[in-house]
Each structure stands twice: as structure tokens, then as C-alpha cells.
Design a protein around this motif. Sequence first.
Motif, PDB file in Angstrom:
ATOM      1  N   MET A  29      17.519  -6.455 -13.502  1.00 37.50           N
ATOM      2  CA  MET A  29      17.111  -7.097 -12.308  1.00 37.50           C
ATOM      3  C   MET A  29      15.625  -7.655 -12.554  1.00 37.50           C
ATOM      4  O   MET A  29      14.888  -6.697 -12.562  1.00 37.50           O
ATOM      5  N   THR A  30      15.234  -8.886 -12.505  1.00 42.09           N
ATOM      6  CA  THR A  30      13.891  -9.272 -12.766  1.00 42.09           C
ATOM      7  C   THR A  30      13.395  -9.757 -11.285  1.00 42.09           C
ATOM      8  O   THR A  30      11.979  -9.568 -11.372  1.00 42.09           O
ATOM      9  N   LYS A  31      14.079 -10.223 -10.507  1.00 44.14           N
ATOM     10  CA  LYS A  31      13.479 -10.544  -9.030  1.00 44.14           C
ATOM     11  C   LYS A  31      12.861  -9.490  -8.387  1.00 44.14           C
ATOM     12  O   LYS A  31      13.368  -8.296  -8.217  1.00 44.14           O
ATOM     13  N   ARG A  32      11.922  -9.445  -7.874  1.00 42.67           N
ATOM     14  CA  ARG A  32      11.166  -8.503  -7.179  1.00 42.67           C
ATOM     15  C   ARG A  32      11.224  -8.921  -5.555  1.00 42.67           C
ATOM     16  O   ARG A  32      10.756  -9.864  -5.101  1.00 42.67           O
ATOM     17  N   THR A  33      11.597  -7.869  -4.638  1.00 45.34           N
ATOM     18  CA  THR A  33      11.991  -8.355  -3.403  1.00 45.34           C
ATOM     19  C   THR A  33      10.586  -7.727  -2.704  1.00 45.34           C
ATOM     20  O   THR A  33       9.648  -7.184  -2.930  1.00 45.34           O
ATOM     21  N   ALA A  34      10.547  -8.506  -1.459  1.00 46.56           N
ATOM     22  CA  ALA A  34       9.382  -8.160  -0.667  1.00 46.56           C
ATOM     23  C   ALA A  34       9.318  -6.506  -0.275  1.00 46.56           C
ATOM     24  O   ALA A  34       8.330  -5.776  -0.187  1.00 46.56           O
ATOM     25  N   THR A  35      10.538  -6.035  -0.014  1.00 49.07           N
ATOM     26  CA  THR A  35      10.711  -4.773   0.422  1.00 49.07           C
ATOM     27  C   THR A  35      10.274  -3.696  -1.054  1.00 49.07           C
ATOM     28  O   THR A  35       9.446  -2.887  -0.699  1.00 49.07           O
ATOM     29  N   GLY A  36      10.689  -4.301  -2.028  1.00 50.34           N
ATOM     30  CA  GLY A  36      10.148  -3.446  -3.373  1.00 50.34           C
ATOM     31  C   GLY A  36       8.692  -3.720  -3.567  1.00 50.34           C
ATOM     32  O   GLY A  36       7.789  -2.646  -4.179  1.00 50.34           O
ATOM     33  N   LEU A  37       7.929  -4.879  -3.355  1.00 49.61           N
ATOM     34  CA  LEU A  37       6.728  -5.036  -3.422  1.00 49.61           C
ATOM     35  C   LEU A  37       5.873  -4.093  -2.307  1.00 49.61           C
ATOM     36  O   LEU A  37       4.715  -3.523  -2.682  1.00 49.61           O
ATOM     37  N   ILE A  66       6.908  -1.377  -1.077  1.00 53.95           N
ATOM     38  CA  ILE A  66       7.202   0.083  -1.480  1.00 53.95           C
ATOM     39  C   ILE A  66       5.953   0.345  -2.691  1.00 53.95           C
ATOM     40  O   ILE A  66       5.376   1.153  -2.830  1.00 53.95           O
ATOM     41  N   GLU A  67       5.953  -0.460  -3.594  1.00 52.54           N
ATOM     42  CA  GLU A  67       4.959  -0.362  -4.700  1.00 52.54           C
ATOM     43  C   GLU A  67       3.372  -0.164  -4.130  1.00 52.54           C
ATOM     44  O   GLU A  67       2.710   0.676  -4.657  1.00 52.54           O
ATOM     45  N   ALA A  68       3.123  -1.115  -3.142  1.00 53.59           N
ATOM     46  CA  ALA A  68       1.888  -1.323  -2.785  1.00 53.59           C
ATOM     47  C   ALA A  68       1.593   0.171  -1.941  1.00 53.59           C
ATOM     48  O   ALA A  68       0.291   0.764  -2.186  1.00 53.59           O
ATOM     49  N   ALA A  69       2.668   0.669  -1.336  1.00 51.83           N
ATOM     50  CA  ALA A  69       2.318   2.107  -0.526  1.00 51.83           C
ATOM     51  C   ALA A  69       2.159   3.140  -1.554  1.00 51.83           C
ATOM     52  O   ALA A  69       1.238   3.975  -1.361  1.00 51.83           O
ATOM     53  N   LEU A  70       3.062   3.319  -2.720  1.00 48.46           N
ATOM     54  CA  LEU A  70       3.005   4.128  -3.834  1.00 48.46           C
ATOM     55  C   LEU A  70       1.543   4.148  -4.467  1.00 48.46           C
ATOM     56  O   LEU A  70       0.855   5.259  -4.854  1.00 48.46           O
ATOM     57  N   ARG A  71       0.859   3.010  -4.542  1.00 44.28           N
ATOM     58  CA  ARG A  71      -0.074   2.624  -5.195  1.00 44.28           C
ATOM     59  C   ARG A  71      -1.399   3.429  -4.157  1.00 44.28           C
ATOM     60  O   ARG A  71      -2.362   3.938  -4.694  1.00 44.28           O
ATOM     61  N   GLU A  72      -1.297   2.961  -3.000  1.00 47.23           N
ATOM     62  CA  GLU A  72      -2.245   3.596  -1.824  1.00 47.23           C
ATOM     63  C   GLU A  72      -2.059   5.294  -1.994  1.00 47.23           C
ATOM     64  O   GLU A  72      -3.014   5.786  -1.730  1.00 47.23           O
ATOM     65  N   ALA A  73      -0.891   5.956  -1.940  1.00 48.26           N
ATOM     66  CA  ALA A  73      -0.589   7.274  -1.907  1.00 48.26           C
ATOM     67  C   ALA A  73      -1.397   7.765  -3.006  1.00 48.26           C
ATOM     68  O   ALA A  73      -2.021   8.778  -2.879  1.00 48.26           O
ATOM     69  N   ILE A  74      -1.279   7.247  -4.558  1.00 47.48           N
ATOM     70  CA  ILE A  74      -1.767   7.695  -5.447  1.00 47.48           C
ATOM     71  C   ILE A  74      -3.433   7.584  -5.665  1.00 47.48           C
ATOM     72  O   ILE A  74      -3.930   8.560  -5.804  1.00 47.48           O
ATOM     73  N   ALA A  75      -3.777   6.488  -4.954  1.00 49.70           N
ATOM     74  CA  ALA A  75      -5.198   6.505  -4.746  1.00 49.70           C
ATOM     75  C   ALA A  75      -6.032   7.295  -3.594  1.00 49.70           C
ATOM     76  O   ALA A  75      -7.008   8.019  -4.086  1.00 49.70           O
TER      77      ALA A  75
END
Length: 101
Positions: free
Chosen positions: A1-9, A11-20
Amino acid sequence: MTKRTATGLEIEAALREAIAHRKGEVTLASRHIDPMSPERIKAIRKSVAKSPKEFEARFGIPARTVEGWEQDRRKPDPAARVLLAVIENDPGAVDRALDPA
């Protein structure tokens, strides 16, 4: 699956924030809930009820649980400490929230 959904984006942003945050690069808003001594818990209970059973009837916290906290056999979890702090500062707020009317 290559399409990135708004929800997936999101989640990615939240994970980047948690890592930071974990790396100390950003500070996230948080609230520290102080532990409560058995003496303070007993004082809160006594300020609004004569007995643990009466406290249970008013606020729905089992009498045995309150007794365990007061005798330092168990520690209240953060949610219980928040509820106890509300009861300490404005017991009527809990009454109003629990009032079925």
C-alpha cells in the motif's frame, strides 16, 4: 500500500514527537499528581464522611479500598488521587457529577 492516510500521518507525527521527547529535544505538557499519604487520605475521608462505608455510599469508592489506602496497605493510582484531590477541594463537584438528575 503506497497511499498514506491522514490518520497514518498523524500517528507518524505523534511517534516523532514521542521520540523527540524521549531524547530530551522537546518538552511535552504534563501534570504531576503528587502521592498522597495515608494521613491525608484519612483526613479527606473524615472531612466528608464519618466512616469508609459512608464515603463509599457518597462517592462510590469501595470502603475496603479506602481502608487499604488509609492503612497504607495499598496506594491509590493516579486517577484515584485526582478524584481524592477533587473531593478534598470541592466535594460538591463530585456530588453534582454523580447526580442522576
